[in-house]
Design a protein around this motif. Structure first.
Motif, PDB file in Angstrom:
ATOM      1  N   UNK A  38      41.667 -27.544  21.189  1.00  0.00           N
ATOM      2  CA  UNK A  38      42.070 -28.628  22.066  1.00  0.00           C
ATOM      3  C   UNK A  38      42.170 -29.901  21.231  1.00  0.00           C
ATOM      4  N   UNK A  39      43.313 -30.565  21.271  1.00  0.00           N
ATOM      5  CA  UNK A  39      43.501 -31.752  20.442  1.00  0.00           C
ATOM      6  C   UNK A  39      42.615 -32.928  20.871  1.00  0.00           C
ATOM      7  N   UNK A  40      42.175 -32.925  22.111  1.00  0.00           N
ATOM      8  CA  UNK A  40      41.322 -34.012  22.592  1.00  0.00           C
ATOM      9  C   UNK A  40      39.838 -33.733  22.390  1.00  0.00           C
ATOM     10  N   UNK A  41      39.489 -32.482  22.138  1.00  0.00           N
ATOM     11  CA  UNK A  41      38.087 -32.086  21.998  1.00  0.00           C
ATOM     12  C   UNK A  41      37.886 -31.210  20.768  1.00  0.00           C
ATOM     13  N   UNK A  42      38.282 -31.695  19.626  1.00  0.00           N
ATOM     14  CA  UNK A  42      38.196 -30.908  18.388  1.00  0.00           C
ATOM     15  C   UNK A  42      36.775 -30.456  18.068  1.00  0.00           C
ATOM     16  N   UNK A  43      35.796 -31.251  18.452  1.00  0.00           N
ATOM     17  CA  UNK A  43      34.401 -30.914  18.140  1.00  0.00           C
ATOM     18  C   UNK A  43      33.900 -29.679  18.880  1.00  0.00           C
ATOM     19  N   UNK A  44      34.627 -29.227  19.886  1.00  0.00           N
ATOM     20  CA  UNK A  44      34.221 -28.038  20.624  1.00  0.00           C
ATOM     21  C   UNK A  44      34.507 -26.755  19.853  1.00  0.00           C
ATOM     22  N   UNK A  45      35.236 -26.865  18.764  1.00  0.00           N
ATOM     23  CA  UNK A  45      35.546 -25.685  17.963  1.00  0.00           C
ATOM     24  C   UNK A  45      36.931 -25.151  18.279  1.00  0.00           C
ATOM     25  N   UNK A  46      37.163 -23.937  17.867  1.00  0.00           N
ATOM     26  CA  UNK A  46      38.479 -23.326  18.014  1.00  0.00           C
ATOM     27  C   UNK A  46      38.335 -21.842  18.302  1.00  0.00           C
ATOM     28  N   UNK A  47      39.399 -21.275  18.812  1.00  0.00           N
ATOM     29  CA  UNK A  47      39.498 -19.826  18.982  1.00  0.00           C
ATOM     30  C   UNK A  47      40.365 -19.309  17.842  1.00  0.00           C
ATOM     31  N   UNK A  48      40.008 -18.150  17.305  1.00  0.00           N
ATOM     32  CA  UNK A  48      40.761 -17.587  16.187  1.00  0.00           C
ATOM     33  C   UNK A  48      41.271 -16.196  16.535  1.00  0.00           C
ATOM     34  N   UNK A  49      42.508 -15.942  16.140  1.00  0.00           N
ATOM     35  CA  UNK A  49      43.166 -14.681  16.424  1.00  0.00           C
ATOM     36  C   UNK A  49      43.811 -14.143  15.160  1.00  0.00           C
ATOM     37  N   UNK A  50      43.805 -12.819  14.960  1.00  0.00           N
ATOM     38  CA  UNK A  50      44.568 -12.258  13.847  1.00  0.00           C
ATOM     39  C   UNK A  50      46.041 -12.656  14.008  1.00  0.00           C
ATOM     40  N   UNK A  51      46.723 -12.891  12.909  1.00  0.00           N
ATOM     41  CA  UNK A  51      48.095 -13.387  12.932  1.00  0.00           C
ATOM     42  C   UNK A  51      49.000 -12.516  13.803  1.00  0.00           C
ATOM     43  N   UNK A  52      48.854 -11.202  13.736  1.00  0.00           N
ATOM     44  CA  UNK A  52      49.692 -10.304  14.538  1.00  0.00           C
ATOM     45  C   UNK A  52      49.500 -10.499  16.029  1.00  0.00           C
ATOM     46  N   UNK A  53      48.272 -10.715  16.452  1.00  0.00           N
ATOM     47  CA  UNK A  53      48.003 -10.955  17.874  1.00  0.00           C
ATOM     48  C   UNK A  53      48.591 -12.289  18.316  1.00  0.00           C
ATOM     49  N   UNK A  54      48.551 -13.283  17.450  1.00  0.00           N
ATOM     50  CA  UNK A  54      49.116 -14.595  17.780  1.00  0.00           C
ATOM     51  C   UNK A  54      50.630 -14.480  17.985  1.00  0.00           C
ATOM     52  N   UNK A  55      51.303 -13.721  17.133  1.00  0.00           N
ATOM     53  CA  UNK A  55      52.748 -13.530  17.262  1.00  0.00           C
ATOM     54  C   UNK A  55      53.074 -12.863  18.599  1.00  0.00           C
ATOM     55  N   UNK A  56      52.311 -11.846  18.971  1.00  0.00           N
ATOM     56  CA  UNK A  56      52.529 -11.164  20.253  1.00  0.00           C
ATOM     57  C   UNK A  56      52.314 -12.134  21.418  1.00  0.00           C
ATOM     58  N   UNK A  57      51.274 -12.959  21.341  1.00  0.00           N
ATOM     59  CA  UNK A  57      51.015 -13.948  22.381  1.00  0.00           C
ATOM     60  C   UNK A  57      52.188 -14.918  22.517  1.00  0.00           C
ATOM     61  N   UNK A  58      52.680 -15.445  21.395  1.00  0.00           N
ATOM     62  CA  UNK A  58      53.799 -16.395  21.446  1.00  0.00           C
ATOM     63  C   UNK A  58      55.046 -15.770  22.057  1.00  0.00           C
ATOM     64  N   UNK A  59      55.337 -14.532  21.687  1.00  0.00           N
ATOM     65  CA  UNK A  59      56.502 -13.856  22.268  1.00  0.00           C
ATOM     66  C   UNK A  59      56.355 -13.728  23.775  1.00  0.00           C
ATOM     67  N   UNK A  60      55.192 -13.325  24.232  1.00  0.00           N
ATOM     68  CA  UNK A  60      54.955 -13.180  25.665  1.00  0.00           C
ATOM     69  C   UNK A  60      55.032 -14.523  26.387  1.00  0.00           C
ATOM     70  N   UNK A  61      54.503 -15.575  25.785  1.00  0.00           N
ATOM     71  CA  UNK A  61      54.545 -16.899  26.395  1.00  0.00           C
ATOM     72  C   UNK A  61      55.983 -17.392  26.511  1.00  0.00           C
TER      73      UNK A  61
END
Length: 66
Positions: A38-61
């Motif tokens: 989240x760009x407004x709450x960077x201190x909360x951390x991040x979620x991480x995904x393997x690159x292949x899963x991210x590509x599948x998510x973007x296509x679906x979105x």
């Protein structure tokens, strides 16, 4: 950066191209693991995904928007 016992090399964060004028968006760091935070709450951390899963998510979105 370490998350869930996984060592993550963060490439550099960039803001989503769908950023609103109020800054409501996410930031992404792409690499072998893609980080999303989240760009407004960077201190909360991040979620991480393997690159292949991210590509599948973007296509679906993108299909969902159509």
């Amino acid at each position: 950066m370490v998350t869930d016992n996984i060592s993550v090399s963060v490439q550099g964060w960039h803001t989503s191209t769908y950023t609103t004028e109020r800054g409501a968006c996410v930031e992404v760091s792409e690499g072998p693991l893609t980080g999303v935070r989240d760009s407004k709450n960077r201190d909360l951390g991040a979620l991480f995904f393997p690159a292949g899963e991210w590509v599948v998510f973007l296509r679906a979105a993108r299909e969902e928007r159509l």
